[in-house]
Structure formats: C-alpha cells, structure tokens
Design a protein around this motif. Sequence first.
Motif, PDB file in Angstrom:
ATOM      1  N   ARG A   3       0.840  -1.191   0.000  1.00 38.99           N
ATOM      2  CA  ARG A   3       0.000   0.000   0.000  1.00 38.99           C
ATOM      3  C   ARG A   3       0.879   1.246   0.000  1.00 38.99           C
ATOM      4  O   ARG A   3       1.776   1.408   0.815  1.00 38.99           O
ATOM      5  CB  ARG A   3      -0.895   0.003   1.240  1.00 38.99           C
ATOM      6  CG  ARG A   3      -1.782   1.259   1.344  1.00 38.99           C
ATOM      7  CD  ARG A   3      -2.723   1.186   2.532  1.00 38.99           C
ATOM      8  NE  ARG A   3      -1.990   0.893   3.747  1.00 38.99           N
ATOM      9  CZ  ARG A   3      -2.379   0.003   4.664  1.00 38.99           C
ATOM     10  NH1 ARG A   3      -3.500  -0.647   4.505  1.00 38.99           N
ATOM     11  NH2 ARG A   3      -1.655  -0.229   5.742  1.00 38.99           N
ATOM     12  N   SER A  50      -2.858   1.104  -7.995  1.00 40.38           N
ATOM     13  CA  SER A  50      -2.374   1.586  -6.695  1.00 40.38           C
ATOM     14  C   SER A  50      -3.439   2.358  -5.929  1.00 40.38           C
ATOM     15  O   SER A  50      -3.386   2.449  -4.699  1.00 40.38           O
ATOM     16  CB  SER A  50      -1.129   2.454  -6.873  1.00 40.38           C
ATOM     17  OG  SER A  50      -1.395   3.585  -7.676  1.00 40.38           O
ATOM     18  N   ASN A  54      -7.438  -2.765  -1.863  1.00 36.68           N
ATOM     19  CA  ASN A  54      -6.849  -4.095  -1.734  1.00 36.68           C
ATOM     20  C   ASN A  54      -7.285  -4.631  -0.377  1.00 36.68           C
ATOM     21  O   ASN A  54      -6.780  -4.207   0.663  1.00 36.68           O
ATOM     22  CB  ASN A  54      -5.325  -4.019  -1.829  1.00 36.68           C
ATOM     23  CG  ASN A  54      -4.666  -5.397  -1.785  1.00 36.68           C
ATOM     24  OD1 ASN A  54      -5.166  -6.317  -1.157  1.00 36.68           O
ATOM     25  ND2 ASN A  54      -3.541  -5.527  -2.456  1.00 36.68           N
ATOM     26  N   TRP A  57      -5.302  -5.983   2.880  1.00 33.13           N
ATOM     27  CA  TRP A  57      -4.705  -5.072   3.864  1.00 33.13           C
ATOM     28  C   TRP A  57      -5.642  -4.796   5.039  1.00 33.13           C
ATOM     29  O   TRP A  57      -5.212  -4.273   6.063  1.00 33.13           O
ATOM     30  CB  TRP A  57      -4.353  -3.734   3.200  1.00 33.13           C
ATOM     31  CG  TRP A  57      -3.319  -3.822   2.126  1.00 33.13           C
ATOM     32  CD1 TRP A  57      -2.300  -4.720   2.040  1.00 33.13           C
ATOM     33  CD2 TRP A  57      -3.194  -2.978   0.980  1.00 33.13           C
ATOM     34  NE1 TRP A  57      -1.546  -4.490   0.915  1.00 33.13           N
ATOM     35  CE2 TRP A  57      -2.072  -3.427   0.230  1.00 33.13           C
ATOM     36  CE3 TRP A  57      -3.919  -1.883   0.499  1.00 33.13           C
ATOM     37  CZ2 TRP A  57      -1.663  -2.822  -0.941  1.00 33.13           C
ATOM     38  CZ3 TRP A  57      -3.511  -1.276  -0.687  1.00 33.13           C
ATOM     39  CH2 TRP A  57      -2.400  -1.736  -1.401  1.00 33.13           C
ATOM     40  N   THR A 270      -7.642   0.053   3.026  1.00 32.99           N
ATOM     41  CA  THR A 270      -7.469  -0.709   1.788  1.00 32.99           C
ATOM     42  C   THR A 270      -6.995   0.157   0.621  1.00 32.99           C
ATOM     43  O   THR A 270      -6.775  -0.357  -0.467  1.00 32.99           O
ATOM     44  CB  THR A 270      -8.788  -1.392   1.364  1.00 32.99           C
ATOM     45  OG1 THR A 270      -9.712  -0.398   0.885  1.00 32.99           O
ATOM     46  CG2 THR A 270      -9.416  -2.146   2.529  1.00 32.99           C
ATOM     47  N   THR A 271      -6.857   1.472   0.832  1.00 34.20           N
ATOM     48  CA  THR A 271      -6.427   2.366  -0.241  1.00 34.20           C
ATOM     49  C   THR A 271      -5.346   3.313   0.278  1.00 34.20           C
ATOM     50  O   THR A 271      -5.148   3.433   1.498  1.00 34.20           O
ATOM     51  CB  THR A 271      -7.595   3.216  -0.793  1.00 34.20           C
ATOM     52  OG1 THR A 271      -7.826   4.342   0.072  1.00 34.20           O
ATOM     53  CG2 THR A 271      -8.870   2.403  -0.936  1.00 34.20           C
TER      54      THR A 271
END
Length: 298
Positions: A3, A50, A54, A57, A270-271
Amino acid sequence: MERKSASEFDQKVLDLYDDYAHGRLNRRDYIKQLGAFAVGGLTVEGLLASLSPNYSWAEQVKPDDPRIKTERITYDSPDGAGKMKGLLAWPAKGEKFPAVLVIHENRGLNPYIEDVARRLAAQGFLALAPDALTPLGGYPGNDDEGRTMQRKREPEKMKEDFVAAAKLLDKHDKSTGKVGVVGFCFGGGMVYQVALELPDVVDAGVPYYGRQPDAAEVPKLKTPLQIHNASLDRRIMAGAPELEAALKKNDKPFEAYVYEGANHGFHNDTTPRYDEKSAELAWKRTIDFFKKQLGEQS
C-alpha cells in the motif's frame, strides 16, 4: 503490492479518486484525467491499481479469531427491502454486550466493513453490519460494481433497512439494550439519519466523514455524537461549521475531531488514502466513546 501512502500521490490524483468513488466522475473521464499524471514510467494502469482497494490489507481481525464469534443473519426490514442480510459478530466470552450498528460506505458490505464489525466484537461489542445490496443480490465482490448497484436503491428504503437493524440490536437476546451506530462516508451520513429516526433507541453515534443533516433537523437529535472528519475533505468540511454551530446552539452533546493532512476515507485501510496515525487515533476515540456511552458487557 504494498500500500502506498497518500503523500506519494499528487493531491489532485486523490481528489480524482474521491470524485470517481462518489459518482461525480465516470470511469471513462476518471481514466482520461489520470492520464495527465502518468509520467516518469508510471502508467494509467499502474495508477488505477495503486488507488484501488486491496482488501488483504484490511484484515485486522480474522474471521476465525478465537476472541469472537460471527454469524451471517437475515432480518426483517418491513419498511425497507423486506429481508436484509448482514454479518453479526460478538465476543466469544460473555452473555450480553452493548451493541453497535456498522453502516458501510456507498458500495455495500465489503471485506473492510466486515472487518470493522469483527474489530468491534474483539473490543466487547455485539456488532451488526448489514448489506444494503441484499435485495440486488448482495455485495458483488468488487467496489466498482457495488457502487453502481447501490445507486439503484432508494435512499429512503436503505435508511429503513438500517433503522430496522438498530431496532433488532436494541431487542437482541445478546444485547444489553444499549445501541451505538458507526458509519463511514455514506454510512457516516446515515448515522445522523438513524439517530434522528430513533432518538430513544440510539444511545451514541459516530459518523466518519459523513454528509451532515440539515441544521433544521438538529433540534430533534437526542443522541450524543462523536464526529470524525479529514482536513483535506473539502466536500464534507464545507458543511461542518454549520452543523457544529447548530449543535452548540441547541445544546446537543457532541465531540468533533478534524484530522490534519488526512483525506476522506482515512480510516479505510485498503487504499492509499488510509492515514494510519489518524485512523488509529480516531478508532481509539470511537471505542472509548462507545464504552462510555454504552457501558461494558455483562
């Protein structure tokens, strides 16, 4: 993929993602405008990857964590979807617990929000995280589709689904009868709405960067609030002064925190908008506030 942090991006890129995530920018225009920042070997595809969530995480409390128990439930929402599904989580030890309703962002019950429910259970709460996408088949597995699906639902019906969830928690056999509500983004705005709808049920509300209610609605509020906003979130910060002035004028109990240098969505791990320092401080304040307002488990 690791991340990235918000500081690794031009703020305009993060603002573009915010516009896209909230439906103010369609995917075609989002990709087109990202192209201006694809320089020095960085491709648009790389930027997209990116910036996108995700969920690996976000798993701070695993589903099989021995401290908690979880169950997928279906509950009645007669004025909303009719039937709703959600994740219920509670401590493995104990009989009755203060309860917290967890309201997701504008994309359904994704893994991050499920983890938030488990985090609350690990802290001693009975937590219910409904999925507003239930009548459309449930969270589809990715946020892009989830956002599209959630826009198809009537806002008033969704509100009733969360109202029904709060009522369920109030009477649940594992509940002490004390109910809090926490929400993020769309869910943050919904915290205010559920508190307004159920002033005698909701004992504490914690909106994270949520759309504020009209100032004219403030006199109806009875619920103590703890508000979390981000200094770089221009859209939400624009409405913060009016709400706080109305809360003070009407002598309503509230705490309000602004996290400097943080973006909208800073609690979502998550970002790249995730801000670890701000998120951890806000979460500690949230847990402490709920324990103060709702009491402990029995």
